[in-house]
Design a protein around this motif. Structure first.
Motif, PDB file in Angstrom:
ATOM      1  N   ALA A  47       1.134  -1.375   0.155  1.00  0.00           N
ATOM      2  CA  ALA A  47       0.223  -0.278   0.033  1.00  0.00           C
ATOM      3  C   ALA A  47       0.800   1.166   0.041  1.00  0.00           C
ATOM      4  O   ALA A  47       0.024   2.423  -0.801  1.00  0.00           O
ATOM      5  CB  ALA A  47      -0.856  -0.180   1.620  1.00  0.00           C
ATOM      6  N   ALA A  48       2.023   1.395   0.595  1.00  0.00           N
ATOM      7  CA  ALA A  48       2.645   2.227   0.708  1.00  0.00           C
ATOM      8  C   ALA A  48       3.844   2.729  -0.666  1.00  0.00           C
ATOM      9  O   ALA A  48       4.829   3.270  -0.874  1.00  0.00           O
ATOM     10  CB  ALA A  48       3.884   1.960   1.729  1.00  0.00           C
ATOM     11  N   GLY A  49       3.617   1.453  -2.322  1.00  0.00           N
ATOM     12  CA  GLY A  49       3.993   1.809  -2.918  1.00  0.00           C
ATOM     13  C   GLY A  49       5.452   1.342  -3.204  1.00  0.00           C
ATOM     14  O   GLY A  49       6.352   1.898  -3.295  1.00  0.00           O
ATOM     15  N   VAL A  50       6.070   0.632  -1.926  1.00  0.00           N
ATOM     16  CA  VAL A  50       7.604   0.738  -2.013  1.00  0.00           C
ATOM     17  C   VAL A  50       7.937  -0.346  -3.451  1.00  0.00           C
ATOM     18  O   VAL A  50       6.935  -0.515  -4.638  1.00  0.00           O
ATOM     19  CB  VAL A  50       8.316  -0.727  -0.908  1.00  0.00           C
ATOM     20  N   GLU A  51       9.051   0.229  -4.059  1.00  0.00           N
ATOM     21  CA  GLU A  51       9.682  -0.564  -5.900  1.00  0.00           C
ATOM     22  C   GLU A  51       9.602  -2.406  -4.863  1.00  0.00           C
ATOM     23  O   GLU A  51       9.346  -2.891  -6.656  1.00  0.00           O
ATOM     24  CB  GLU A  51      11.201  -0.266  -6.078  1.00  0.00           C
ATOM     25  N   VAL A  52      10.187  -2.802  -4.315  1.00  0.00           N
ATOM     26  CA  VAL A  52      10.683  -4.093  -4.570  1.00  0.00           C
ATOM     27  C   VAL A  52       9.741  -4.397  -2.632  1.00  0.00           C
ATOM     28  O   VAL A  52      10.074  -4.055  -1.753  1.00  0.00           O
ATOM     29  CB  VAL A  52      11.782  -4.557  -4.123  1.00  0.00           C
ATOM     30  N   LEU A  53       8.755  -5.521  -2.672  1.00  0.00           N
ATOM     31  CA  LEU A  53       8.573  -6.612  -1.176  1.00  0.00           C
ATOM     32  C   LEU A  53       9.608  -7.603  -1.267  1.00  0.00           C
ATOM     33  O   LEU A  53       9.124  -8.998  -2.418  1.00  0.00           O
ATOM     34  CB  LEU A  53       7.104  -6.805  -1.790  1.00  0.00           C
ATOM     35  N   ALA A  54      10.651  -7.695  -0.688  1.00  0.00           N
ATOM     36  CA  ALA A  54      11.251  -8.491  -0.146  1.00  0.00           C
ATOM     37  C   ALA A  54      10.666  -9.766   0.361  1.00  0.00           C
ATOM     38  O   ALA A  54      10.101  -9.363   1.156  1.00  0.00           O
ATOM     39  CB  ALA A  54      12.657  -7.898   0.635  1.00  0.00           C
ATOM     40  N   HIS A  55      11.393 -10.915  -0.301  1.00  0.00           N
ATOM     41  CA  HIS A  55      10.774 -12.554   0.680  1.00  0.00           C
ATOM     42  C   HIS A  55       9.832 -12.187   1.547  1.00  0.00           C
ATOM     43  O   HIS A  55       9.460 -12.287   2.750  1.00  0.00           O
ATOM     44  CB  HIS A  55      12.025 -13.147   2.243  1.00  0.00           C
ATOM     45  N   PRO A  56       8.785 -12.305   0.521  1.00  0.00           N
ATOM     46  CA  PRO A  56       7.093 -12.152   1.190  1.00  0.00           C
ATOM     47  C   PRO A  56       6.916 -12.976   1.198  1.00  0.00           C
ATOM     48  O   PRO A  56       5.323 -13.201   2.156  1.00  0.00           O
ATOM     49  CB  PRO A  56       6.439 -11.045  -0.097  1.00  0.00           C
ATOM     50  N   GLY A  57       6.938 -14.791   2.086  1.00  0.00           N
ATOM     51  CA  GLY A  57       6.244 -15.455   2.600  1.00  0.00           C
ATOM     52  C   GLY A  57       5.539 -16.192   1.976  1.00  0.00           C
ATOM     53  O   GLY A  57       5.465 -15.499   1.058  1.00  0.00           O
ATOM     54  N   LEU A  58       4.180 -16.264   2.669  1.00  0.00           N
ATOM     55  CA  LEU A  58       3.228 -16.838   1.865  1.00  0.00           C
ATOM     56  C   LEU A  58       1.865 -15.824   1.832  1.00  0.00           C
ATOM     57  O   LEU A  58       1.488 -15.772   2.506  1.00  0.00           O
ATOM     58  CB  LEU A  58       2.537 -18.170   3.231  1.00  0.00           C
ATOM     59  N   ILE A  59       1.955 -14.737   0.895  1.00  0.00           N
ATOM     60  CA  ILE A  59       2.441 -14.218  -0.327  1.00  0.00           C
ATOM     61  C   ILE A  59       0.651 -13.997   0.433  1.00  0.00           C
ATOM     62  O   ILE A  59       0.641 -15.763  -0.989  1.00  0.00           O
ATOM     63  CB  ILE A  59       2.580 -13.133  -0.793  1.00  0.00           C
ATOM     64  N   THR A  60      -0.426 -13.393   0.481  1.00  0.00           N
ATOM     65  CA  THR A  60      -2.226 -13.791  -0.367  1.00  0.00           C
ATOM     66  C   THR A  60      -2.446 -13.883  -1.758  1.00  0.00           C
ATOM     67  O   THR A  60      -1.150 -12.695  -2.226  1.00  0.00           O
ATOM     68  CB  THR A  60      -2.465 -13.867   0.581  1.00  0.00           C
ATOM     69  N   ALA A  61      -3.917 -13.859  -1.915  1.00  0.00           N
ATOM     70  CA  ALA A  61      -4.325 -13.401  -3.557  1.00  0.00           C
ATOM     71  C   ALA A  61      -4.328 -12.077  -3.511  1.00  0.00           C
ATOM     72  O   ALA A  61      -3.782 -11.274  -4.707  1.00  0.00           O
ATOM     73  CB  ALA A  61      -4.888 -14.398  -3.565  1.00  0.00           C
ATOM     74  N   SER A  62      -4.759 -11.289  -2.616  1.00  0.00           N
ATOM     75  CA  SER A  62      -4.719 -10.413  -2.805  1.00  0.00           C
ATOM     76  C   SER A  62      -3.642  -9.276  -2.310  1.00  0.00           C
ATOM     77  O   SER A  62      -4.080  -8.337  -3.026  1.00  0.00           O
ATOM     78  CB  SER A  62      -5.939 -10.110  -1.663  1.00  0.00           C
ATOM     79  N   GLU A  63      -2.502  -9.698  -1.692  1.00  0.00           N
ATOM     80  CA  GLU A  63      -1.909  -8.835  -1.437  1.00  0.00           C
ATOM     81  C   GLU A  63      -1.081  -8.634  -3.288  1.00  0.00           C
ATOM     82  O   GLU A  63      -0.796  -7.976  -3.607  1.00  0.00           O
ATOM     83  CB  GLU A  63      -0.282  -9.364  -0.414  1.00  0.00           C
ATOM     84  N   CYS A  64      -1.044 -10.145  -3.757  1.00  0.00           N
ATOM     85  CA  CYS A  64      -0.512 -10.440  -5.309  1.00  0.00           C
ATOM     86  C   CYS A  64      -1.542  -9.246  -5.857  1.00  0.00           C
ATOM     87  O   CYS A  64      -0.291  -9.063  -7.223  1.00  0.00           O
ATOM     88  CB  CYS A  64      -0.113 -11.907  -5.685  1.00  0.00           C
TER      89      CYS A  64
END
Ligand SMILES: [Zn+2]
Ligand SMILES: [Zn+2]
Length: 216
Positions: free
Chosen positions: A115-132
């Motif tokens: 949401a903050a608009g970083v360029e890269v989300l590092a090692h996002p673990g068990l990232i969810t569908a909505s986060e993707c």
């Protein structure tokens, strides 16, 4: 090769930024972002130090160096403020330290960094569908990592990113010279995540596009 996530001894890496850049030149890299871990204690001096070092590196070494920062273990509600502060201090690239399986990162961290608009989300673990889907919409690149421990969820991140059309990037998260990749080891990590050579080319292209955007 391009690496958008590395560490110098301004946080917990082993090398001065200039030696890290020199090692990256010898390893065949054309560009690196130096993205030391930061919180409120060191954000200012990390960015100032990396900006000074990267300016010198870019003057005289055959590699492009970007002064970045990896905001690490920031409580999710403070992430928007810290991302803005990092940009105000002149960070060329902001990496969010995502919800890796290897550390007890607060729940909600992935979502807040996207949401903050970083360029890269590092090692996002068990990232969810909505986060993707949010990452895809915001143009936040999701990381496939060469780093042991963080790499436990590479297969999940790769599959979710493909399903929801989020951009991927391959980074080493290097803390020491031995952590820098070779073209062969980088490709093995990509293949190990269940991706192919075409996806690897797209990941490199994503990194190139981001570097061009940072330059302009
Ligand atoms: Zn570290
Ligand atoms: Zn890192």
């Amino acid at each position: 090769m391009i690496d958008l996530h590395t560490h110098s001894l301004l946080s917990d890496g082993e090398l001065l930024p200039t030696e890290l850049a020199r090692r990256a030149v010898v390893a065949g890299y054309s560009a690196i972002a130096i993205t030391d871990h930061a919180d409120a204690s060191n954000l200012g001096h990390v960015i100032a130090g990396l900006k000074a070092a990267c300016a010198e590196i870019n003057r005289a070494m055959p590699i492009r160096a970007v002064a970045g920062v990896e905001l690490t273990h920031i409580p999710p509600e403070r992430i928007p403020f810290m991302v803005k502060k990092a940009r105000r201090l002149g960070a060329g690239l902001v990496v969010g330290h995502g919800e890796t399986l290897a550390e007890p990162v607060s729940e909600g961290t992935n979502e807040a960094f996207i949401a903050a608009g970083v360029e890269v989300l590092a090692h996002p673990g068990l990232i969810t569908a909505s986060e993707c889907r949010s990452a895809a919409a915001a143009g936040v690149l999701l990381e496939i990592t060469c780093r042991a421990g963080h790499s436990l969820s590479n297969g999940h991140v790769a599959a979710m990113a493909r399903r929801h059309k989020a951009g991927l990037v391959l980074n080493t998260d290097a803390h020491a010279p031995k952590d820098l990749a070779t073209p062969e080891s980088a490709l093995r990590t990509v293949l190990g995540a269940g991706l192919g050579k075409a996806q690897f080319r797209t990941m490199v292209k994503n990194a190139q596009t981001l570097l061009e955007k940072i330059r302009s």
